[in-house]
Design a protein around this motif. Structure first.
Motif, PDB file in Angstrom:
ATOM      1  N   THR A 116     -10.361  -3.565  10.938  1.00 44.42           N
ATOM      2  CA  THR A 116     -10.613  -3.693   9.493  1.00 44.42           C
ATOM      3  C   THR A 116     -10.707  -2.327   8.834  1.00 44.42           C
ATOM      4  O   THR A 116     -10.156  -2.102   7.742  1.00 44.42           O
ATOM      5  CB  THR A 116     -11.910  -4.490   9.265  1.00 44.42           C
ATOM      6  OG1 THR A 116     -11.793  -5.793   9.867  1.00 44.42           O
ATOM      7  CG2 THR A 116     -12.187  -4.647   7.769  1.00 44.42           C
ATOM      8  N   VAL A 119      -7.141  -0.847   8.521  1.00 41.12           N
ATOM      9  CA  VAL A 119      -6.360  -1.477   7.453  1.00 41.12           C
ATOM     10  C   VAL A 119      -6.739  -0.880   6.103  1.00 41.12           C
ATOM     11  O   VAL A 119      -5.879  -0.463   5.309  1.00 41.12           O
ATOM     12  CB  VAL A 119      -6.579  -3.008   7.441  1.00 41.12           C
ATOM     13  CG1 VAL A 119      -6.015  -3.612   6.157  1.00 41.12           C
ATOM     14  CG2 VAL A 119      -5.912  -3.666   8.645  1.00 41.12           C
ATOM     15  N   PHE A 138       2.615   1.686   5.692  1.00 41.71           N
ATOM     16  CA  PHE A 138       1.626   0.782   6.281  1.00 41.71           C
ATOM     17  C   PHE A 138       2.107   0.166   7.591  1.00 41.71           C
ATOM     18  O   PHE A 138       1.477   0.348   8.630  1.00 41.71           O
ATOM     19  CB  PHE A 138       1.244  -0.337   5.301  1.00 41.71           C
ATOM     20  CG  PHE A 138       0.101  -1.174   5.803  1.00 41.71           C
ATOM     21  CD1 PHE A 138      -1.208  -0.797   5.544  1.00 41.71           C
ATOM     22  CD2 PHE A 138       0.321  -2.322   6.541  1.00 41.71           C
ATOM     23  CE1 PHE A 138      -2.272  -1.546   6.032  1.00 41.71           C
ATOM     24  CE2 PHE A 138      -0.730  -3.085   7.036  1.00 41.71           C
ATOM     25  CZ  PHE A 138      -2.035  -2.689   6.782  1.00 41.71           C
ATOM     26  N   PHE A 142      -0.163   1.482  10.683  1.00 39.47           N
ATOM     27  CA  PHE A 142      -1.393   0.770  11.014  1.00 39.47           C
ATOM     28  C   PHE A 142      -1.414   0.214  12.443  1.00 39.47           C
ATOM     29  O   PHE A 142      -2.342   0.520  13.208  1.00 39.47           O
ATOM     30  CB  PHE A 142      -1.656  -0.334   9.976  1.00 39.47           C
ATOM     31  CG  PHE A 142      -2.541  -1.436  10.483  1.00 39.47           C
ATOM     32  CD1 PHE A 142      -3.855  -1.172  10.853  1.00 39.47           C
ATOM     33  CD2 PHE A 142      -2.053  -2.728  10.613  1.00 39.47           C
ATOM     34  CE1 PHE A 142      -4.671  -2.185  11.337  1.00 39.47           C
ATOM     35  CE2 PHE A 142      -2.860  -3.742  11.101  1.00 39.47           C
ATOM     36  CZ  PHE A 142      -4.168  -3.470  11.464  1.00 39.47           C
ATOM     37  N   LEU A 253       4.990  -7.428  10.346  1.00 41.51           N
ATOM     38  CA  LEU A 253       4.423  -7.148   9.025  1.00 41.51           C
ATOM     39  C   LEU A 253       5.506  -7.006   7.964  1.00 41.51           C
ATOM     40  O   LEU A 253       5.379  -7.557   6.854  1.00 41.51           O
ATOM     41  CB  LEU A 253       3.575  -5.878   9.089  1.00 41.51           C
ATOM     42  CG  LEU A 253       2.195  -6.029   9.746  1.00 41.51           C
ATOM     43  CD1 LEU A 253       1.587  -4.664  10.021  1.00 41.51           C
ATOM     44  CD2 LEU A 253       1.264  -6.861   8.859  1.00 41.51           C
ATOM     45  N   GLU A 365      -4.485  -8.289  14.347  1.00 38.02           N
ATOM     46  CA  GLU A 365      -4.004  -7.312  13.378  1.00 38.02           C
ATOM     47  C   GLU A 365      -3.392  -8.005  12.161  1.00 38.02           C
ATOM     48  O   GLU A 365      -3.620  -7.587  11.018  1.00 38.02           O
ATOM     49  CB  GLU A 365      -2.961  -6.401  14.027  1.00 38.02           C
ATOM     50  CG  GLU A 365      -3.538  -5.465  15.071  1.00 38.02           C
ATOM     51  CD  GLU A 365      -2.466  -4.642  15.751  1.00 38.02           C
ATOM     52  OE1 GLU A 365      -2.516  -3.417  15.613  1.00 38.02           O
ATOM     53  OE2 GLU A 365      -1.584  -5.225  16.408  1.00 38.02           O
ATOM     54  N   THR A 369      -5.027  -7.900   8.387  1.00 37.86           N
ATOM     55  CA  THR A 369      -4.194  -7.324   7.328  1.00 37.86           C
ATOM     56  C   THR A 369      -4.061  -8.277   6.151  1.00 37.86           C
ATOM     57  O   THR A 369      -4.251  -7.884   4.989  1.00 37.86           O
ATOM     58  CB  THR A 369      -2.798  -6.968   7.864  1.00 37.86           C
ATOM     59  OG1 THR A 369      -2.914  -5.934   8.847  1.00 37.86           O
ATOM     60  CG2 THR A 369      -1.893  -6.477   6.744  1.00 37.86           C
ATOM     61  N   TRP A 373      -5.701  -7.051   2.701  1.00 36.33           N
ATOM     62  CA  TRP A 373      -4.694  -6.718   1.690  1.00 36.33           C
ATOM     63  C   TRP A 373      -4.833  -7.628   0.483  1.00 36.33           C
ATOM     64  O   TRP A 373      -4.866  -7.162  -0.666  1.00 36.33           O
ATOM     65  CB  TRP A 373      -3.293  -6.843   2.287  1.00 36.33           C
ATOM     66  CG  TRP A 373      -2.197  -6.507   1.310  1.00 36.33           C
ATOM     67  CD1 TRP A 373      -1.757  -7.276   0.273  1.00 36.33           C
ATOM     68  CD2 TRP A 373      -1.431  -5.291   1.253  1.00 36.33           C
ATOM     69  NE1 TRP A 373      -0.753  -6.634  -0.413  1.00 36.33           N
ATOM     70  CE2 TRP A 373      -0.538  -5.413   0.167  1.00 36.33           C
ATOM     71  CE3 TRP A 373      -1.411  -4.135   2.024  1.00 36.33           C
ATOM     72  CZ2 TRP A 373       0.365  -4.418  -0.168  1.00 36.33           C
ATOM     73  CZ3 TRP A 373      -0.505  -3.143   1.692  1.00 36.33           C
ATOM     74  CH2 TRP A 373       0.369  -3.284   0.605  1.00 36.33           C
TER      75      TRP A 373
END
Length: 406
Positions: A116, A119, A138, A142, A253, A365, A369, A373
């Motif tokens: 966390t 991120v 990102f 990340f 992602l 993850e 995210t 986000w």
């Protein structure tokens, strides 16, 4: 279901071309996957090479290691089989017994706070700007920072690790000719492989002299059935860890956020009800299938697959996870992206004994995210002028995905 068989050369030629297209045209492959399944779900575009698209055939190949071996020469810069990816049972089971606890759900629970923090740290770097190159700012950084932290590797050398990874998985980033020239690609793979072996070889030697609180030291000190891992064993584990740990979540992602940025109704569902995030992650994994094709399996004997197709001994069969995740035999509505899907038996992480070692880390993850986000940047879209998305060959990912929330 139409059955395209080897007895119809003309039909097979067209089907094979369609199959190869489904392997390399990754922008929107879902409808083509359905077409491949409807036309038989398996094809051999050349002697000794098979492509499996149907869920039944793919699951059979993945779950019957006694008939389909993973001990394949990948030819991607490695000089020995990658452990445990290219190792069959019973040795595979011994390696997984050592490696599985590193990525067990309980250990991922322990990493939640750190994930966390990471991120939000990356979001902090661009949130006030109102836009970002999501891929570079990102998605690339990340997951790599999380993995390097777990491994105890120096995060200030991330760009070096990503450069080595690119030499294996994205060789065109080293040499643009590698995209179309097999010799150029092989040369890049070899050079990158040598860099990986040299880096981790030096690190292994250092940890033998001076142990530290990291994974490499654990590998150096651990025994399997009373025997320590050899230097080559550790190198072959690290080779796989580098290319897998620094790429697959990044790809997931970019694909997921490309979908959300172009489907505001789905994005709003997450904003309105964050409790759906676990289901949303699973559905995005199914729909996007960032690892569209798994490692080839070599038929150790003649095999008749569930759809009735015969596979000769020595045939290398490539299981297509993306197509299996679209099979109407598994999903009544495969073309619908549903964040309320209750039964979602996707195989985005593969299946059988070689199911993805890092699946629990990847899920954690992705969930963190999406939660953080959308808490901080609830409304975003593709930046004007960047609407045409590029999905390069290889693992399915979006190059330079540019988002704006101005």
């Amino acid at each position: 279901m139409t059955d395209v068989t080897k007895d119809d050369p003309a039909a097979m030629g067209s089907y094979a071309q369609m199959a190869m297209g489904a392997m390399f045209d990754l922008a929107a492959p879902q409808a083509r996957y359905l077409e491949m399944i409807a036309n038989g779900g398996y094809v051999e575009p050349m002697p000794g090479m098979g492509l499996s698209f149907s869920r039944a055939n793919t699951e059979y190949v993945l779950r019957h290691h006694e008939e389909f071996s993973s001990e394949m020469d990948m030819n991607i810069g490695n000089v020995r089989p990658m452990i445990p990816l290219n190792v069959d049972p019973p040795m595979h089971s011994k390696y997984r017994k050592l490696l599985d606890p590193l990525f067990a759900p309980r250990r991922m629970d322990e990493q939640e706070e750190d994930i966390t923090r990471r991120v939000n740290g990356f979001i902090d770097a661009f949130i006030d700007r109102g836009e970002c190159n999501f891929t570079e700012e990102f998605a690339e950084l990340f997951p790599s920072s999380v993995f390097l932290g777990l491994m105890g590797l120096p995060e200030d050398e991330m760009r070096m690790f990503l450069h080595m990874r690119d030499g294996i998985l994205h060789p065109q980033n080293w040499d643009e000719n590698a995209l179309v020239d097999a010799d150029a690609r092989a040369a890049v793979n070899k050079a990158a492989g040598q860099e990986i072996y040299e880096y981790f070889g030096n690190l292994i030697d250092e940890r033998r002299r001076q142990p530290a609180d990291d994974i490499i030291t654990k590998f150096v000190q651990t025994e399997i059935d009373g025997e320590k891992l050899t230097r080559n064993d550790i190198l072959d584990i690290c080779f796989l860890f580098l290319i897998a740990g620094l790429d697959t979540v990044s790809d997931t992602l970019t694909c997921s956020y490309a979908f959300l940025a172009t489907h505001p109704e789905h994005r709003q569902m997450i904003v309105d009800d964050p409790s759906i995030i676990p289901a949303a992650v699973e559905e995005l994994l199914r729909w996007e299938s960032p690892v569209p094709t798994g490692v080839p399996r070599l038929a150790k004997c003649p095999v008749d697959l569930p759809t009735g197709v015969h596979v000769n001994q020595g045939t290398a069969v490539m299981p297509n996870y993306g197509a299996a995740n679209m099979d109407p035999a598994a999903y009544d509505d495969p073309m619908d992206v549903r964040f309320d899907r209750e039964n979602n038996p996707h195989i985005a992480f593969g299946g059988g004994v070689h199911r993805c070692l890092g699946s629990h880390l990847a899920r954690r993850e992705l969930r963190v995210t999406l939660r953080e986000w959308h808490r901080r940047i609830p409304e975003y879209r593709l930046k004007p002028g960047h609407e045409e998305l590029e999905y390069p060959p290889g693992l399915r990912h979006v190059k330079d995905l540019t988002l704006t929330w101005k």
